[in-house]
Enzyme design. Structure first.
Site, PDB file in Angstrom:
ATOM      1  N   LYS A 118      88.839  11.190  14.517  1.00 17.94           N
ATOM      2  CA  LYS A 118      88.500   9.914  13.864  1.00 17.94           C
ATOM      3  C   LYS A 118      89.561   8.859  14.098  1.00 17.94           C
ATOM      4  O   LYS A 118      89.256   7.675  14.196  1.00 17.94           O
ATOM      5  CB  LYS A 118      88.263  10.115  12.361  1.00 17.94           C
ATOM      6  N   LYS A 200      78.673  17.607  19.073  1.00 22.45           N
ATOM      7  CA  LYS A 200      77.930  17.818  17.828  1.00 22.45           C
ATOM      8  C   LYS A 200      76.935  16.673  17.602  1.00 22.45           C
ATOM      9  O   LYS A 200      77.253  15.523  17.913  1.00 22.45           O
ATOM     10  CB  LYS A 200      78.974  17.865  16.704  1.00 22.45           C
ATOM     11  N   LYS A 203      75.495  11.143  13.349  1.00 23.11           N
ATOM     12  CA  LYS A 203      74.868   9.845  13.087  1.00 23.11           C
ATOM     13  C   LYS A 203      75.687   8.694  13.661  1.00 23.11           C
ATOM     14  O   LYS A 203      75.192   7.588  13.804  1.00 23.11           O
ATOM     15  CB  LYS A 203      74.638   9.654  11.588  1.00 23.11           C
TER      16      LYS A 203
HETATM   17  P1  TYM Z   1      79.353  15.318   6.276  1.00 24.96           P
HETATM   18  O1  TYM Z   1      78.881  14.287   5.314  1.00 24.96           O
HETATM   19  O2  TYM Z   1      79.842  14.864   7.609  1.00 24.96           O
HETATM   20  O3  TYM Z   1      78.219  16.373   6.554  1.00 24.96           O
HETATM   21  C1  TYM Z   1      77.519  17.029   5.493  1.00 24.96           C
HETATM   22  C2  TYM Z   1      77.236  18.467   5.890  1.00 24.96           C
HETATM   23  O4  TYM Z   1      76.463  18.505   7.107  1.00 24.96           O
HETATM   24  C3  TYM Z   1      77.078  19.374   8.043  1.00 24.96           C
HETATM   25  N1  TYM Z   1      76.825  18.876   9.407  1.00 24.96           N
HETATM   26  C4  TYM Z   1      76.321  19.628  10.392  1.00 24.96           C
HETATM   27  N2  TYM Z   1      75.937  20.909  10.440  1.00 24.96           N
HETATM   28  C5  TYM Z   1      75.452  21.387  11.616  1.00 24.96           C
HETATM   29  N3  TYM Z   1      75.325  20.623  12.744  1.00 24.96           N
HETATM   30  C6  TYM Z   1      75.708  19.328  12.743  1.00 24.96           C
HETATM   31  N4  TYM Z   1      75.569  18.596  13.852  1.00 24.96           N
HETATM   32  C7  TYM Z   1      76.231  18.774  11.526  1.00 24.96           C
HETATM   33  N5  TYM Z   1      76.691  17.543  11.172  1.00 24.96           N
HETATM   34  C8  TYM Z   1      77.050  17.629   9.868  1.00 24.96           C
HETATM   35  C9  TYM Z   1      78.569  19.320   7.681  1.00 24.96           C
HETATM   36  O5  TYM Z   1      79.244  20.471   8.147  1.00 24.96           O
HETATM   37  C10 TYM Z   1      78.523  19.255   6.183  1.00 24.96           C
HETATM   38  O6  TYM Z   1      78.415  20.536   5.609  1.00 24.96           O
HETATM   39  N6  TYM Z   1      83.887  16.305   4.421  1.00 24.96           N
HETATM   40  C11 TYM Z   1      82.467  16.572   4.287  1.00 24.96           C
HETATM   41  C12 TYM Z   1      81.921  16.151   2.930  1.00 24.96           C
HETATM   42  C13 TYM Z   1      82.642  16.743   1.785  1.00 24.96           C
HETATM   43  C14 TYM Z   1      82.592  18.095   1.345  1.00 24.96           C
HETATM   44  C15 TYM Z   1      83.401  18.146   0.178  1.00 24.96           C
HETATM   45  C16 TYM Z   1      81.920  19.232   1.814  1.00 24.96           C
HETATM   46  C17 TYM Z   1      83.453  16.058   0.923  1.00 24.96           C
HETATM   47  N7  TYM Z   1      83.887  16.906  -0.043  1.00 24.96           N
HETATM   48  C18 TYM Z   1      83.568  19.363  -0.541  1.00 24.96           C
HETATM   49  C19 TYM Z   1      82.104  20.427   1.111  1.00 24.96           C
HETATM   50  C20 TYM Z   1      82.899  20.478  -0.041  1.00 24.96           C
HETATM   51  C21 TYM Z   1      81.720  15.794   5.344  1.00 24.96           C
HETATM   52  O7  TYM Z   1      82.176  14.796   5.828  1.00 24.96           O
HETATM   53  O8  TYM Z   1      80.455  16.239   5.601  1.00 24.96           O
END
Ligand code: TYM
Length: 334
Positions: A118, A200, A203
């Site tokens: 990032k 990956k 969005k």
């Molecule tokens: P975020 O918002 O980017 O994504 C949410 C969830 O979707 C999963 N994900 C994917 N899984 C499979 N293939 C993909 N291409 C893909 N893109 C996204 C992510 O692994 C995630 O589980 N930091 C986290 C949000 C967060 C969080 C937390 C998660 C904040 N606090 C506490 C767990 C526990 C994030 O940015 O996810």
């Protein structure tokens, strides 16, 4: 605190409200969130504080928070059973994050691959929040003493650092935090871009054909799958050099529950055109009810607000308990 029963195992996870949610979010995480509700006591947060580590337009962010809440409900998160809330509504997240940052090393945060990616992508805004993001995420998790944290594979490193921070804190002060396990499903944990299957699905990808939004129209979904990058072998099977096909098999397997072998047999002797159509149609059908339910939830803002406010009240109860315990251990007077 009626939806947390104490005798079931506890689950916590969160998602950022930054832009449209993708098929990757759905298959990697949200599908599991929904399925885990019967067996576990679940808390699910919309991680709005995490979203501002990259610049957000205020009116868009507001809209996306509502829209993410509506989408979670449309997917089947049931506020009667689970606690759904907005992260910033529970002040303990920010408070514990500060405490934990004093038990986290600069060096370990510098090694986070998401920070490196990032900061390269947003070179004009490498802010401290982007750097300390995993500490806030550790606070999100540890506040609720969960047993399991369902996430996609890209969050594994963040989960590991949360466990390390908890272990370090506990080794100084005794058992304050439960050390949670990641829950990363075998299929769907890493859904790849439809245009470049070495990356990956995300969005933030500028190539709009590379990712499917949960709310895309059936026509858009079909078009994106028909254009998906494959290879020249014209054989539907798993292969080391067949990243595009492997990804499509993974998606189809996740949606239909069929194994890779069953899928290979189903498409034996058939071309990629037939296969892509079948994958596209399975995704369209899986997401059809979600799109319809979403319209109902997003149209009733009052109901949405009632749900997330009630969720925050319940979440607050647990979060406060852990925060107070951690503060007392450190030596603060309460
Ligand atoms: P975020 O918002 O980017 O994504 C949410 C969830 O979707 C999963 N994900 C994917 N899984 C499979 N293939 C993909 N291409 C893909 N893109 C996204 C992510 O692994 C995630 O589980 N930091 C986290 C949000 C967060 C969080 C937390 C998660 C904040 N606090 C506490 C767990 C526990 C994030 O940015 O996810």
């Amino acid at each position: 605190m009626d939806n947390i029963t104490q005798n079931k195992k506890r689950v916590l996870s969160a998602i950022q409200p930054s832009g449209m949610l993708t098929l990757g979010n759905y298959l990697g995480a949200l599908k599991n969130w929904v399925n885990m509700q019967d067996e576990f006591d679940c808390l699910y947060a919309v991680a709005d504080l995490h979203a501002i580590t990259v610049r957000q337009e205020p009116s868009k962010l507001r809209q996306q928070i509502y829209s993410t809440c509506a989408l979670l409900l449309a997917l089947g998160i049931n506020p009667e059973n689970s606690v759904m809330f907005v992260q910033s509504h529970v002040a303990a997240h920010s408070q514990l994050s500060w405490l934990l940052s004093c038990y986290t090393q600069f060096g370990e945060l510098s090694r986070m691959t998401q920070f490196k990616d990032k900061s390269a992508k947003h070179a004009d805004n490498v802010n401290v929040g982007l750097f300390s993001y995993p500490v806030l995420m550790a606070a999100d998790i540890l506040l609720y003493q969960p047993d399991l944290v369902p996430v996609g594979a890209d969050q594994k490193q963040h989960l590991e650092i949360a466990r390390d921070i908890a272990g370090r804190f506990n080794s100084i002060y005794g058992d304050v935090f439960k050390i949670p396990d990641p829950y990363i499903a075998k299929t769907g944990a890493k859904i790849m871009s439809l245009q470049d299957p070495t990356k990956k699905m995300s969005k933030s990808d500028e190539n709009l054909n590379s990712w499917v939004a949960i709310l895309d129209t059936p026509d858009d979904i079909m078009r994106k799958f028909k254009r998906a990058v494959t290879d020249s072998e014209a054989k539907v099977c798993i292969g080391e050099e067949k990243l595009g096909i492997n990804n499509l098999i993974g998606i189809y397997s996740c949606i239909t529950g069929k194994t890779a072998e069953e899928i290979e047999n189903e498409f034996y002797g058939k071309g990629y055109g037939d296969f892509k159509t079948a994958v596209g149609e399975s995704v369209v059908e899986a997401l059809r009810p979600v799109r319809e339910n979403y319209q109902t939830f997003i149209a009733d803002k009052k109901q949405l607000e009632d749900i997330y406010k009630a969720g925050a009240e319940k979440a607050e109860y647990y979060a406060r308990r852990t925060l107070s315990k951690a503060m007392k251990k450190i030596g603060f007077v309460l």
